[in-house]
Design a protein around this motif. Structure first.
Motif, PDB file in Angstrom:
ATOM      1  N   ILE A   1      47.402  48.602  57.040  1.00  0.00           N
ATOM      2  CA  ILE A   1      47.238  49.211  55.614  1.00  0.00           C
ATOM      3  C   ILE A   1      46.409  48.446  54.707  1.00  0.00           C
TER       4      ILE A   1
ATOM      5  N   ILE B   1      49.349  55.813  52.197  1.00  0.00           N
ATOM      6  CA  ILE B   1      50.549  56.372  52.840  1.00  0.00           C
ATOM      7  C   ILE B   1      50.105  57.116  53.947  1.00  0.00           C
ATOM      8  N   TYR B   2      48.936  57.841  53.694  1.00  0.00           N
ATOM      9  CA  TYR B   2      48.342  58.902  54.847  1.00  0.00           C
ATOM     10  C   TYR B   2      47.055  58.238  55.559  1.00  0.00           C
TER      11      TYR B   2
ATOM     12  N   ALA C   1      54.294  53.553  52.536  1.00  0.00           N
ATOM     13  CA  ALA C   1      53.203  53.370  53.691  1.00  0.00           C
ATOM     14  C   ALA C   1      53.654  52.385  54.684  1.00  0.00           C
TER      15      ALA C   1
ATOM     16  N   GLU D   1      54.579  53.286  58.489  1.00  0.00           N
ATOM     17  CA  GLU D   1      53.873  52.778  59.730  1.00  0.00           C
ATOM     18  C   GLU D   1      54.872  52.189  60.723  1.00  0.00           C
TER      19      GLU D   1
END
Ligand code: CMC
Length: 427
Positions: A56, A90-91, A394, A398
């Motif tokens: 991330i 997040i994505y 996020a 994950e």
């Protein structure tokens, strides 16, 4: 050939794989260490422990680099909007137009909070700290979505993400309104995320309120700068709670509590209180620098130093410039800005701070901007929480997607060895 590291213990040699990250950082994988040697590693405060692999956020503290999913914080703060950055975190990718519209549209439609939550909220005393209230309300939210506990509906996680992103700002403004004795404002879905927040905070039923675009844009930048910061205290808390497969709301509620502490997100409130105290004390910057250096005093220069940034905090640079811009555009002349500049200048020339690599962190100037935007001091850490929410989500996602094992550190016991129970009359 794959790199390895050797440990020699008790006359025997053990070999462990070295894992290399995409930016070349290296870690010894010691997961088999205890099984093979009976040893564990001891690292209080996790100063040198990689608790997870993560794709991330990249942070290079020596060189002052911060990137979300590969994009520099400088670029994102300049060019992106907070919800676009939230989607990215997040994505994993910047959203295309359709993805962005769906994500933002979903958040916009979910800004209302169940009216029964108001009954819980009404039970808090008027002077309850908003961070405690926020943590409790977010925890209470899971009671309103029983499908959360239905394993067959796990795909609904995106709905919960949208709900949290949508409702956290609404809950935050409840706290402020109550502290002022004013009625709460319902969200206005025609407004963007930051403008809606400002409207709920500051509009009164008795007069028109127009969101100042300078204020909305400054808020957007601040939220982006706070959106993620890899494995800090609150994020690690969210991951640790989430690792027991606790639901998203409970995990985020725990993160809010962790963020509250003065050594973490609570520092922005402490910075302003410190600057105010220096002002009230005649503005004697040197006296406070000396106090911060004095090992017999437990005073620390709040907003200075960072566990991982040992050169400069890139967020602090962006915020310092933003503070100058915002104050100028809003025509605000805040005397504590001069005290902040004086402290920074004095500290950066002082061997105590230079030798320990103590530089202003993100919180040193953020409070000054929040104050200029009209946000009261006890809401500063709440603003940090609104910004950090997508990062927490996020990281929680994950962990969940990778099916990581439950977090369970070990310890070295230093207490009494086994002893006989003593009846109370003999103690
Ligand atoms: N003022 C005076 N001395 C300090 C300060 C400070 N703000 N920060 C660290 N030191 C000294 C500390 O006394 C120690 O000195 P010595 O080596 O002589 O014992 C040395 O610097 C190293 O400090 P540390 O406490 O071992 O460092 P850490 O990595 O454990 O702590 C920190 C990092 C951020 C908790 C600490 O610098 C601090 O307390 N800063 C003030 C609070 C603050 O601004 N927090 C916000 C952090 S940024 C927002 C966030 O991401 O949470």
């Amino acid at each position: 050939m794959a790199e390895t590291a050797k440990i020699i213990f008790d006359g025997q040699e053990f070999e462990y794989p070295v894992f290399t990250g995409s930016e070349g950082e290296k870690a010894i994988d010691i997961s088999k260490l205890r099984g093979q040697t009976g040893l564990i590693t001891l690292d209080p405060g996790y100063k040198n422990t990689g608790a997870t692999k993560s794709a991330i956020t990249f942070l290079d503290g020596e060189n002052g680099i911060l990137r979300y999913r590969g994009y520099s914080i400088e670029d994102l703060a300049e060019k992106a909007d907070f919800l676009g950055v939230a989607y990215l975190l997040i994505y994993g990718e910047l959203p295309n137009k359709e993805q962005y519209d769906n994500f933002v549209g979903g958040i916009t439609r979910h800004t209302l909070v169940n009216e029964d939550m108001r009954k819980i909220f009404d039970g808090f005393p008027v002077n309850a700290h908003p961070m405690g209230v926020m943590s409790s309300l977010v925890s209470a939210m899971c009671g309103f979505y029983p499908e959360l506990f239905d394993k067959s509906k796990e795909e609904n996680i995106d709905h919960h993400i949208v709900r949290l992103m949508a409702k956290l700002p609404t809950l935050a403004t409840w706290c402020y309104k109550k502290s002022q004795g004013h009625p709460i404002n319902y969200p206005q879905n025609k407004l963007d995320y930051c403008s809606n927040f400002l409207h709920m905070m500051f509009a009164l039923p008795v007069e028109d309120y127009h969101v100042d675009p300078v204020v909305a844009s400054a808020l957007n930048k601040l939220l982006i700068l706070h959106a993620d910061h890899e494995q800090n205290c609150s994020t690690s808390t969210v991951r640790l709670v989430g690792s027991s497969q606790a639901n998203l709301y409970s995990s985020i509620s725990a993160g809010i509590s962790a963020l509250w502490g003065p050594l973490h997100g609570g520092a922005n409130q402490e910075v302003i209180e410190m600057l105010e105290a220096i002002k009230a004390d005649g503005g004697n910057v040197k006296k406070y620098i000396d106090m911060a250096k004095d090992k017999n005093s437990n005073f620390r220069l709040m907003g200075f130093g960072h566990r991982v940034y040992k050169n400069f905090d890139p967020r602090a640079r962006i915020i310092k410039k933003a503070a100058d811009d915002v104050l100028e555009k809003l025509g605000v002349n805040d005397p504590i800005l001069d005290i902040a500049r004086g402290l920074e200048e004095a500290a950066l020339k002082d061997d105590y701070f230079v030798s320990r690599k103590l530089y202003p962190n993100v919180d040193f100037y953020s409070g000054i901007i929040y104050r200029a935007l009209g946000i009261p001091v006890n809401m500063f850490t709440v603003m940090f929480a609104i910004g950090r929410l997508p990062g927490w989500i996020a990281q929680w996602l994950e962990l969940r997607n990778e099916g990581q094992a439950i977090g369970r550190p070990r310890q070295i016991y230093t207490g009494h060895t086994a002893r006989e129970f003593v009846p109370i009359e003999n103690r």
